[in-house]
Design an enzyme around this catalytic site. Sequence first.
Site, PDB file in Angstrom:
ATOM      1  CD  GLU A   1      -3.095  -0.822   0.226  1.00 19.89           C
ATOM      2  OE1 GLU A   1      -3.448   0.352   0.018  1.00 19.89           O
ATOM      3  OE2 GLU A   1      -3.593  -1.799  -0.354  1.00 19.89           O
TER       4      GLU A   1
ATOM      5  CD  GLU B   1      -5.400   8.933  -2.703  1.00 21.30           C
ATOM      6  OE1 GLU B   1      -5.926   8.680  -3.801  1.00 21.30           O
ATOM      7  OE2 GLU B   1      -6.049   9.184  -1.663  1.00 21.30           O
TER       8      GLU B   1
ATOM      9  CG  ASN C   1     -13.115   4.125   6.048  1.00 16.25           C
ATOM     10  OD1 ASN C   1     -13.830   3.289   6.580  1.00 16.25           O
ATOM     11  ND2 ASN C   1     -12.783   4.060   4.765  1.00 16.25           N
TER      12      ASN C   1
END
Length: 296
Positions: free
Chosen positions: A149, A158, A196
């Site tokens: 990831e 990100e 989340n």
Amino acid sequence: MIKRVTSLVATLAAVSAVVVIGPATTASAAECAAPWNSSSVYTGGGSASYNGHNWNAKWWTQNETPGTSDVWADQGACGGGDTNPGDPAPSGFVVSEAQFNQMFPNRNPFYTYSGLTAALSAYPGFANTGSDTVKRQEAAAFLANVSHETGGLVYIVEQNTANYPHYCDSSQSYGCPAGTAAYYGRGPIQLSWNFNYKAAGDALGIDLLHNPYLVEQDAAVAWKTGLWYWNTQSGPGTMTPHNAMVNGAGFGETIRSINGSLECNGGNPGQVQSRIDRYKAFVQILGTTPGDNLSC
């Protein structure tokens, strides 16, 4: 990339009597001070041991984990130190710091080993359930997915900034108080979306909805969000990654729980193989075997 929350795990903190710990004779290199206790109050010069090191408090502190706060000064290894890099860490974690560094030779300094071991207390069953083989397999599985990831623990956030405004689900009653572009992927499992951050923060007792930036500023918080997902969320799968590893479903099911809707069932076999290759390398470092059911 995490897409949806499937469950919310609430955590309860035990309240114990407060103990005030003041200056004490510094423990020798071969001896550990009394273990750090989150409910104890430490005044300047107070000592405690944590994760195989002795620590001295610089000033008054309570519930600030050694290794994650400037209030603590590291006094070095205690209890004889890590004489064998292949042995489990003094914290009991099945991955030693030397093994962690071997897995992530190019990691970003943000992703500290001490931050990871400090986060373990949030989910004590992680890599601590079943046989020694299962414990090592679970640790390797988690770190292999994390490595995939984050490009080998290189990326904290990100990289595609064009995605940032997309992670605000305004239909939620609490909205996006930190801003509509604040809930982009962060941390070892790239936590994303306002719901989340809300769910992870509620479970961990940290207000991540209003301050999602903590995940890219505090290594222990970042690791805790990764462990939160691993131990409590099924994602597009049918079980949590933790349950997949401790109940014999295999590494492939951890892939399904993390990004199965995009990668499994032929969706992206190259990405699946990348995760498997990392997992095989990591179990070898930990001196165990990968087990069955590696793919999804």
